[in-house]
Design an enzyme around this catalytic site. Structure first.
Site, short mmCIF file in Angstrom:
data_model
loop_
_atom_site.label_atom_id
_atom_site.label_comp_id
_atom_site.label_asym_id
_atom_site.label_seq_id
_atom_site.Cartn_x
_atom_site.Cartn_y
_atom_site.Cartn_z
N GLY A 180 -23.65 -15.72 -22.86
CA GLY A 180 -22.32 -16.13 -23.30
C GLY A 180 -21.53 -16.81 -22.20
N GLU A 201 -8.89 -7.72 3.66
CA GLU A 201 -8.03 -8.71 2.99
C GLU A 201 -7.39 -9.66 4.01
N PHE A 224 -16.89 -9.44 -15.68
CA PHE A 224 -15.68 -10.20 -16.03
C PHE A 224 -14.56 -9.26 -16.45
N GLY A 225 -14.23 -8.30 -15.63
CA GLY A 225 -13.14 -7.37 -15.93
C GLY A 225 -13.17 -6.36 -14.81
N TYR A 284 0.81 -1.23 0.00
CA TYR A 284 0.00 0.00 0.00
C TYR A 284 0.84 1.28 0.00
N ARG A 331 -5.15 -13.79 -14.47
CA ARG A 331 -6.56 -13.50 -14.78
C ARG A 331 -7.44 -14.32 -13.85
N GLN A 332 -8.73 -13.92 -13.76
CA GLN A 332 -9.66 -14.62 -12.89
C GLN A 332 -10.60 -15.52 -13.73
N TYR A 333 -10.95 -16.69 -13.19
CA TYR A 333 -11.92 -17.57 -13.84
C TYR A 333 -12.87 -18.16 -12.80
N SER A 334 -14.16 -18.08 -13.06
CA SER A 334 -15.18 -18.58 -12.12
C SER A 334 -15.10 -20.10 -12.03
N TYR A 337 -14.50 -17.40 -7.72
CA TYR A 337 -13.54 -17.56 -8.81
C TYR A 337 -12.14 -17.82 -8.25
C1 LIG Z 1 -14.46 -12.33 -11.32
C2 LIG Z 1 -14.13 -12.72 -12.75
C3 LIG Z 1 -14.52 -13.96 -13.23
C4 LIG Z 1 -14.24 -14.32 -14.55
N1 LIG Z 1 -14.63 -15.55 -15.00
C5 LIG Z 1 -14.36 -15.91 -16.28
C6 LIG Z 1 -14.74 -17.20 -16.78
O1 LIG Z 1 -15.32 -18.01 -16.04
N2 LIG Z 1 -14.43 -17.52 -18.07
C7 LIG Z 1 -13.79 -16.63 -18.90
O2 LIG Z 1 -13.52 -16.98 -20.06
N3 LIG Z 1 -13.43 -15.40 -18.46
C8 LIG Z 1 -13.67 -15.04 -17.17
N4 LIG Z 1 -13.26 -13.81 -16.71
C9 LIG Z 1 -12.48 -12.93 -17.64
C10 LIG Z 1 -11.00 -13.33 -17.57
O3 LIG Z 1 -10.47 -13.05 -16.28
C11 LIG Z 1 -10.14 -12.58 -18.58
O4 LIG Z 1 -10.39 -11.20 -18.47
C12 LIG Z 1 -10.41 -13.04 -20.02
O5 LIG Z 1 -10.06 -14.42 -20.15
C13 LIG Z 1 -9.57 -12.21 -21.01
O6 LIG Z 1 -8.24 -12.32 -20.64
P1 LIG Z 1 -7.09 -12.30 -21.73
O7 LIG Z 1 -5.78 -12.35 -21.01
O8 LIG Z 1 -7.32 -13.33 -22.77
O9 LIG Z 1 -7.29 -10.90 -22.39
P2 LIG Z 1 -6.41 -9.60 -22.08
O10 LIG Z 1 -5.04 -9.78 -22.62
O11 LIG Z 1 -6.57 -9.28 -20.64
O12 LIG Z 1 -7.17 -8.54 -22.92
C14 LIG Z 1 -8.37 -7.97 -22.42
C15 LIG Z 1 -8.94 -7.10 -23.49
O13 LIG Z 1 -8.02 -6.07 -23.78
C16 LIG Z 1 -7.78 -6.02 -25.15
N5 LIG Z 1 -6.40 -5.58 -25.36
C17 LIG Z 1 -5.28 -6.29 -25.12
N6 LIG Z 1 -4.18 -5.57 -25.47
C18 LIG Z 1 -4.65 -4.38 -25.91
C19 LIG Z 1 -4.03 -3.23 -26.44
N7 LIG Z 1 -2.71 -3.14 -26.56
N8 LIG Z 1 -4.83 -2.19 -26.80
C20 LIG Z 1 -6.17 -2.26 -26.68
N9 LIG Z 1 -6.81 -3.34 -26.21
C21 LIG Z 1 -6.06 -4.39 -25.84
C22 LIG Z 1 -8.04 -7.43 -25.67
O14 LIG Z 1 -8.43 -7.46 -27.03
C23 LIG Z 1 -9.19 -7.87 -24.79
O15 LIG Z 1 -10.43 -7.47 -25.32
C24 LIG Z 1 -13.54 -13.42 -15.40
C25 LIG Z 1 -13.13 -12.18 -14.90
C26 LIG Z 1 -13.41 -11.83 -13.60
C27 LIG Z 1 -12.95 -10.50 -13.09
C1 HEM Z 2 -6.37 2.32 -1.42
C2 HEM Z 2 -5.66 1.67 -2.33
C3 HEM Z 2 -6.24 0.89 -3.47
C4 HEM Z 2 -7.41 1.07 -4.16
C5 HEM Z 2 -8.46 2.13 -3.96
C6 HEM Z 2 -7.48 0.04 -5.18
C7 HEM Z 2 -8.54 -0.11 -6.07
C8 HEM Z 2 -8.67 -1.14 -6.98
C9 HEM Z 2 -9.81 -1.36 -7.83
C10 HEM Z 2 -11.05 -0.50 -7.88
C11 HEM Z 2 -9.57 -2.45 -8.57
C12 HEM Z 2 -10.48 -3.08 -9.64
C13 HEM Z 2 -11.37 -4.11 -8.97
C14 HEM Z 2 -12.32 -4.76 -9.95
O1 HEM Z 2 -13.36 -4.18 -10.24
O2 HEM Z 2 -12.03 -5.81 -10.44
C15 HEM Z 2 -8.27 -2.94 -8.19
C16 HEM Z 2 -7.66 -4.04 -8.75
C17 HEM Z 2 -6.33 -4.31 -8.56
N1 HEM Z 2 -5.49 -3.77 -7.61
FE1 HEM Z 2 -5.95 -2.32 -6.30
N2 HEM Z 2 -6.37 -0.72 -5.11
C18 HEM Z 2 -5.58 -0.25 -4.09
C19 HEM Z 2 -4.37 -0.76 -3.69
C20 HEM Z 2 -3.65 -1.71 -4.38
C21 HEM Z 2 -2.32 -2.15 -4.04
C22 HEM Z 2 -1.49 -1.69 -2.85
C23 HEM Z 2 -1.94 -3.05 -5.00
C24 HEM Z 2 -0.62 -3.77 -5.14
C25 HEM Z 2 0.44 -3.16 -5.64
C26 HEM Z 2 -3.07 -3.22 -5.92
C27 HEM Z 2 -3.12 -4.04 -7.02
C28 HEM Z 2 -4.24 -4.31 -7.77
C29 HEM Z 2 -4.26 -5.24 -8.88
C30 HEM Z 2 -3.08 -6.04 -9.39
C31 HEM Z 2 -5.56 -5.25 -9.36
C32 HEM Z 2 -6.12 -6.04 -10.56
C33 HEM Z 2 -5.79 -5.22 -11.78
C34 HEM Z 2 -6.17 -5.87 -13.05
O3 HEM Z 2 -6.36 -7.09 -13.09
O4 HEM Z 2 -6.26 -5.14 -14.02
N3 HEM Z 2 -4.08 -2.39 -5.51
N4 HEM Z 2 -7.75 -2.13 -7.21
#
Ligand SMILES: Cc1cc2nc3c(=O)[nH]c(=O)nc-3n(C[C@H](O)[C@H](O)[C@H](O)COP(=O)(O)OP(=O)(O)OC[C@H]3O[C@@H](n4cnc5c(N)ncnc54)[C@H](O)[C@@H]3O)c2cc1C
Ligand code: HEM
Length: 406
Positions: free
Chosen positions: A280, A140, A397-398, A98, A206-209, A191
């Protein structure tokens, strides 16, 4: 609570910070990733960074939290934290990280707002940051303790037992412990995070359910491959990194890094009717919930609504039908944009979900998962039908840009 003085300063500066927060977040990530390239490579999702999605999520969360902290309407600021804390826990975020975020966030605020950041303003927003950070750390730590792991120690190595092509773009993977020892229990709807080593050396997460646990030592997930596409200006948007990596590289016997299960979109024990609505790949947590209901012999009234492009593209199509058939009080309705020539009893119509065609019980608990525009439109229709927003639970899912824009 914030000190009275800080609350006044935060109230007065919320509009200016709120208006600049997108720029602040962009500058913050640039600074943090320059100082700590390992965070961009191995912790944050670089696809989200490239799209700007994560920036808007973080920005939205801080603004939403500050707004609730200084509002006098009785809403609890902790409301916005559960989803973030679960996501953080699934990534193994720890308290010592943090101060890193704090350092670069506050440097970014000064970079963007310049002289407007008087010592008084800096100190008030500092209080907001640490208020939020402490609350997140507390939740956490609680999640780590519940999971029975040391803070941040959520990762284990599993082995791929089986994989199955569920539809042209979706593969299901069954992951198990190498020695067949039991995995921690998960709650229906949760997930896991998956971390993979990509060809350039980055270890992206990445996260998957969880769809089910066929045995105590196994977890099932299903992954839809995200294809390359054309962006608004016609530029190529690259294909998803991790989903395609898993499709092309994860085969029986291969090892993969998997987190403990987290996620606050979980089914609560209750007798109220359930409505499970998906589109989907949003079907995955719904399949997880249905497996739980079927496995526990639930007698709850369940209405399952699913929309997909076509029967051929519908992942878990047959499993969905079998799970619904196994429940004594469950009904299934499906919508397909392209129905083909076949029609069966539970297919209501070609096209998109139309809630006018089904009866939603007034006291229902609703779970919703699918693309954001789909969820927004379904939620809107439900609210129009006097369903309370508090009864509608959804999974994005993002990064949750919906919460950010709420
Ligand atoms: C709680 C949760 C549960 C989930 N459960 C599932 C599940 O059960 N099954 C499932 O399939 N997915 C699930 N997802 C989504 C999954 O986590 C991933 O986000 C998904 O698989 C896409 O990941 P990726 O690495 O293939 O795409 P990424 O590389 O993360 O790309 C994400 C998007 O960004 C775009 N992108 C990448 N690079 C660029 C760039 N340079 N410029 C512009 N755009 C770009 C890609 O085209 C894509 O549309 C879940 C997500 C969450 C948060
Ligand atoms: C007060 C401090 C923080 C706030 C308000 C914050 C807020 C958030 C929010 C809103 C998300 C997106 C959640 C979602 O909708 O999926 C997120 C994801 C995340 N956070 Fe934080 N965060 C904080 C601190 C931190 C710290 C200390 C770290 C570690 C260096 C961290 C690392 C991440 C990562 C890695 C993700 C997922 C990003 C992704 O997958 O794109 N965060 N946080």
């Amino acid at each position: 609570m914030l000190s009275t003085k800080s609350a006044q300063v935060v109230k007065a500066t919320l509009p200016v910070i709120g208006a600049a927060i997108g720029d602040i977040a962009t500058a913050f990530y640039k600074r943090m990733f320059t100082a700590h390239p390992e965070l961009e490579r191995d912790l944050f999702n670089r696809g989200n960074q490239a799209q700007g999605d994560q920036q808007s999520a973080l920005a939205g969360a801080i603004a939403a939290y500050a707004t609730l902290l200084v509002a006098e309407d009785g809403r609890d600021p902790l409301e916005v934290l559960a989803r973030i804390a679960h996501k953080h826990a699934s990534l193994g975020i720890t308290e010592d990280q943090y101060p890193i975020v704090h350092e670069h966030l506050f440097a970014a605020i000064v970079e963007v707002l310049g002289d407007a950041v008087t010592p008084e303003v800096a100190s008030a927003w500092d209080e907001v940051y640490w208020h939020m950070a402490k609350a997140l750390v507390t939740i956490e730590k609680g999640l780590y303790a519940e999971t029975g792991v040391a803070d941040g120690d959520v990762w284990r190595t599993l082995v791929l037992r089986r994989r199955l092509q569920e539809s042209p773009d979706t593969v299901s993977f069954v992951l198990g412990t190498p020695d067949r020892s039991a995995l921690p229990e998960h709650r229906p709807g949760q997930y896991v995070s998956i971390q993979v080593a990509l060809p350039d050396g980055a270890r992206q997460i990445r996260q998957y359910s969880l769809t089910h646990a066929p045995e105590a030592s196994e977890w099932g997930i299903s992954v839809k491959a995200v294809p390359a596409s054309r962006g608004n200006a016609g530029a190529i948007v690259p294909a998803g990194e991790v989903s395609n990596f898993l499709h092309h590289n994860l085969f029986e016997g291969d090892e993969v890094r998997v987190s403990a299960p987290f996620g606050e979109l979980v089914l609560q024990e209750s007798a109220s009717p359930l409505v499970l609505i998906s589109a989907g790949i949003g079907i995955t947590p719904i399949i997880g919930i249905l497996h739980y209901l079927a496995g526990t012999g639930s007698k709850r009234e369940v209405l399952v609504l699913h929309a997909d492009r076509s029967p051929a593209r519908h992942a878990h199509r047959q499993e969905l039908k079998e799970l619904v058939a196994a429940l004594p009080s469950a009904t299934l309705h499906r919508w397909y944009e392209d129905l083909g020539v076949r029609s069966t009893r539970d297919v209501l119509s070609a096209g998109r979900v139309d809630l006018e065609l089904v009866e939603i019980p007034a006291d229902a608990t609703i779970f919703l998962c699918g693309p954001l525009p789909f969820m927004q439109s379904v939620r809107h229709s439900l609210i129009e039908r006097d369903i309370s927003g508090a009864d509608i639970h959804y999974e994005v899912f993002g990064p949750d840009k919906w919460m950010a824009s709420a």
